[in-house]
Design an enzyme around this catalytic site. Structure first.
Site, short mmCIF file in Angstrom:
data_model
loop_
_atom_site.label_atom_id
_atom_site.label_comp_id
_atom_site.label_asym_id
_atom_site.label_seq_id
_atom_site.Cartn_x
_atom_site.Cartn_y
_atom_site.Cartn_z
N HIS A 153 -14.66 69.68 -9.70
CA HIS A 153 -13.81 70.80 -10.11
C HIS A 153 -13.22 71.49 -8.89
O HIS A 153 -13.58 71.20 -7.75
CB HIS A 153 -14.57 71.79 -11.00
CG HIS A 153 -15.76 72.45 -10.37
ND1 HIS A 153 -15.68 73.33 -9.30
CD2 HIS A 153 -17.08 72.39 -10.69
CE1 HIS A 153 -16.88 73.77 -8.98
NE2 HIS A 153 -17.76 73.22 -9.80
N CYS A 209 -22.43 70.72 -8.58
CA CYS A 209 -21.14 70.07 -8.83
C CYS A 209 -20.46 69.70 -7.51
O CYS A 209 -20.94 70.04 -6.43
CB CYS A 209 -20.23 70.99 -9.64
SG CYS A 209 -20.80 71.27 -11.33
#
Length: 206
Positions: free
Chosen positions: A156, A182
């Site tokens: 992301h 992430c």
């Protein structure tokens, strides 16, 4: 006697002319020297100004790198690379778009901190979305693409706050382990993966 006076007058006149010439030459040389020194000073000043401008531009570029693609070239056309996959290097803090051993594109990244590491292994692209916000971590992001546990571990953008505004202090951490697990990317890099990388593409984290 009259000739002697004339000769003396001529010699005096010549002497005066010579003195005047010498004074002129000295003054002329001094003028040229001053002009040369002034010109040299201007050149040095201009060079310093140019160097300062270059340093400021480079600093600005570094500070704003999270807003731009990682490389100054087009992203690869995955239609021409049917066997392409994503390789995440935790030691190098990079994401490589690869086709076999060939690296098609390199992205600067930020993987999980040691207390919340990005899992290693072989995974695949799953679901995706435009944006999210996690109330527990007080952090969100844009252009998320999951590669493990269907929405838990993602590629992301750099983080956003609850209002959707990018958190610059976190954005500047690209290249360092700083996420909750992430893989953070620049805004355009995350957007490209979100829009262009197909479901099922292999993801290798090592």
């Amino acid at each position: 006697m009259k000739n002697k006076k004339i000769i003396t007058a001529v010699i005096a006149l010549i002497g005066s002319v010579m003195i005047g010439f010498v004074v002129f030459v000295v003054n002329s040389n001094n003028t040229h020297t001053v002009e040369a020194e002034q010109k040299s000073a201007k050149v040095v000043k201009k060079a310093k100004k140019t160097e300062k401008a270059k340093k400021l531009a480079e600093k600005k570029k570094i500070l704003n790198e999270w807003k731009h693609p990682s490389e100054a070239k087009d992203y690869p056309d995955l239609n021409k690379h049917q066997n392409a996959y994503l390789e995440v290097s935790i030691p190098e803090q990079r994401v490589y778009v690869k086709d076999g051993k060939k690296t098609l594109y390199t992205m600067k990244a930020a993987t999980g901190e040691k207390k919340s590491p990005t899992p290693k292994g072989t995974f695949e692209i799953q679901n995706r979305g435009d944006s999210f916000y996690n109330e527990s971590s007080k952090e969100g992001a844009n252009y998320w693409t999951s590669f493990k546990d269907w929405g838990v571990y993602l590629f992301h953008s750099v983080p956003t706050d609850k209002n959707g505004k990018y958190v610059e202090s976190e954005a500047h951490k690209l290249g360092k382990r700083s996420s909750h697990g992430c893989v953070r990317l620049t805004i355009p890099d995350a957007k490209w993966i979100n829009a262009s990388v197909p479901d099922g593409m292999k993801v290798v984290v090592k």
